[in-house]
Scaffold this motif. Sequence first.
Motif, PDB file in Angstrom:
ATOM      1  N   TYR A 155       0.814  -1.208   0.000  1.00 56.96           N
ATOM      2  CA  TYR A 155       0.000   0.000   0.000  1.00 56.96           C
ATOM      3  C   TYR A 155       0.851   1.262   0.000  1.00 56.96           C
ATOM      4  O   TYR A 155       0.484   2.262  -0.620  1.00 56.96           O
ATOM      5  CB  TYR A 155      -0.990   0.005   1.168  1.00 56.96           C
ATOM      6  N   THR A 156       2.001   1.223   0.646  1.00 53.86           N
ATOM      7  CA  THR A 156       2.924   2.364   0.584  1.00 53.86           C
ATOM      8  C   THR A 156       3.399   2.567  -0.845  1.00 53.86           C
ATOM      9  O   THR A 156       3.390   3.692  -1.359  1.00 53.86           O
ATOM     10  CB  THR A 156       4.130   2.133   1.518  1.00 53.86           C
ATOM     11  N   ARG A 183       0.520   4.023  -2.963  1.00 56.23           N
ATOM     12  CA  ARG A 183       0.290   5.464  -2.768  1.00 56.23           C
ATOM     13  C   ARG A 183       1.325   6.319  -3.484  1.00 56.23           C
ATOM     14  O   ARG A 183       1.054   7.447  -3.866  1.00 56.23           O
ATOM     15  CB  ARG A 183       0.291   5.807  -1.282  1.00 56.23           C
ATOM     16  N   GLU A 184       2.534   5.779  -3.659  1.00 58.98           N
ATOM     17  CA  GLU A 184       3.620   6.531  -4.294  1.00 58.98           C
ATOM     18  C   GLU A 184       3.666   6.342  -5.810  1.00 58.98           C
ATOM     19  O   GLU A 184       4.433   7.011  -6.496  1.00 58.98           O
ATOM     20  CB  GLU A 184       4.956   6.099  -3.690  1.00 58.98           C
ATOM     21  N   ASN A 191       3.040   6.393  -9.751  1.00 62.38           N
ATOM     22  CA  ASN A 191       2.539   7.252 -10.818  1.00 62.38           C
ATOM     23  C   ASN A 191       3.091   6.727 -12.137  1.00 62.38           C
ATOM     24  O   ASN A 191       3.935   5.850 -12.149  1.00 62.38           O
ATOM     25  CB  ASN A 191       2.862   8.728 -10.590  1.00 62.38           C
ATOM     26  N   PRO A 224      -1.798   7.124  -8.515  1.00 57.24           N
ATOM     27  CA  PRO A 224      -2.077   5.720  -8.256  1.00 57.24           C
ATOM     28  C   PRO A 224      -3.468   5.244  -8.650  1.00 57.24           C
ATOM     29  O   PRO A 224      -3.664   4.071  -8.896  1.00 57.24           O
ATOM     30  CB  PRO A 224      -1.878   5.570  -6.749  1.00 57.24           C
ATOM     31  N   ARG A 225      -4.418   6.108  -8.729  1.00 58.27           N
ATOM     32  CA  ARG A 225      -5.772   5.714  -9.130  1.00 58.27           C
ATOM     33  C   ARG A 225      -6.108   6.226 -10.531  1.00 58.27           C
ATOM     34  O   ARG A 225      -7.261   6.282 -10.917  1.00 58.27           O
ATOM     35  CB  ARG A 225      -6.784   6.227  -8.121  1.00 58.27           C
ATOM     36  N   THR A 240      -0.535  -1.762 -10.668  1.00 52.05           N
ATOM     37  CA  THR A 240      -1.335  -2.005  -9.469  1.00 52.05           C
ATOM     38  C   THR A 240      -1.735  -3.472  -9.404  1.00 52.05           C
ATOM     39  O   THR A 240      -1.667  -4.099  -8.342  1.00 52.05           O
ATOM     40  CB  THR A 240      -2.587  -1.103  -9.459  1.00 52.05           C
TER      41      THR A 240
END
Length: 130
Positions: free
Chosen positions: A28-29, A32-33, A35, A51-52, A92
């Motif tokens: 998860y870290t 979040r980082e 791109n 990330p999304r 992801t």
Amino acid sequence: MSEDAFRLAMEDMAREYNRQAAQLKQAYTRLREMNAVGKSDDGMVTVTVGPRGQVQNIELNPRVYGKLSPSQLAHSILEQISAASGEVAERTKELMSPFVPEGLPYEEFFGDESSLDALLPQPINLEGRE
């Protein structure tokens, strides 16, 4: 099972849980980082997504306005957003796939059509009737 064997089994389960929880926190870290950058072949448009898949930055070469029509520019921007978002989605999937329960397709767990139903067992009939 003896008390010692039970205690050892519980300790093993706790260690495994702690190992998996640490791996999930690390994933998860990294998530979040994450791109990705999409850059047009002509170098006129560069897009960064998070990330999304959310757009974080759009860079336009100053010469873009003389080289591309407004519709071509819009198309190029959308194309780079799509490319970068696709890269983020693939990375992801690679990152999170080890955490998806065996036998459950990744898309059911994280895809557009995901729902809590995919994660939960079927309800138990407590009344003894179908």
